[in-house]
Design an enzyme around this catalytic site. Sequence first.
Site, short mmCIF file in Angstrom:
data_model
loop_
_atom_site.label_atom_id
_atom_site.label_comp_id
_atom_site.label_asym_id
_atom_site.label_seq_id
_atom_site.Cartn_x
_atom_site.Cartn_y
_atom_site.Cartn_z
N ASP A 1 -9.08 13.00 3.09
CA ASP A 1 -9.42 11.72 3.71
C ASP A 1 -10.74 11.91 4.46
OD1 ASP A 1 -6.76 11.49 2.90
OD2 ASP A 1 -6.19 10.25 4.62
N LYS B 1 -9.34 3.59 3.02
CA LYS B 1 -8.39 3.74 4.14
C LYS B 1 -8.95 3.04 5.36
CE LYS B 1 -6.48 7.50 7.01
NZ LYS B 1 -6.36 8.98 7.13
N LYS C 1 -5.01 2.61 1.77
CA LYS C 1 -4.19 3.28 2.78
C LYS C 1 -4.40 2.62 4.13
CE LYS C 1 -3.34 7.75 5.02
NZ LYS C 1 -3.63 9.21 5.01
#
Length: 222
Positions: free
Chosen positions: A93, A156, A186
Amino acid sequence: MASSLSLTRSEVAAMIDHTLLAPEATAADVASLIEDARALGVLAICVSPAMLPVRASGLVVATVTGFPSGKHHSLVKGAEARLAVEQGAAEVDMVIDVGAAVTGDYNAVLSDIVTVREAIGDRAALKVIIESAALSDEAIVGACRAARTAGADFVKTSTGFHPAGGASVHAVRLMAETVGGRLGVKASGGIRTAEAAAALIDAGATRLGLSKSREVLDGFGG
């Protein structure tokens, strides 16, 4: 349309990255995170890169790079991500340079993401943290388009560390509309109840980053 609260506990667990990114986290805390993740039946754990490698058979291991500010040179992000993958991370991430998105410099955002994508190749999934609470709608769309073009696997919402806040239904819906099902979405940051999780899933979230996984899952039946 039925609310996502009708999802079973196991269905929601299969969407969760059970997360521990506190700077004071210890190896014992990570061991406890793994034990909890297995008991809860979640998909993945997400830990700081300095905690790798970890033994977590049966779980996807995720980590972060450029975290939490995104104000790291792209080559540093790429090197950090590459090392993390070599140490067993299956997902990375990364935090974009949020300031570049704020000023509309989406080419810089694109270049940043491409550098990390090229550093890890296809050895790991790449999730791109755009820090949506700090961005205008236009910047959210621009950052998501850059992530899509760069070959990311997910966009995300948040690090969970920015004072502007975490995931919102509005941001998740806009992100999902922008990536059009080509990338996962996400939601992370400030998700503490089943109701909040369900609203984000209804808005288009396909993965949830949670530190309060048990509390959220306790609100789902089945």
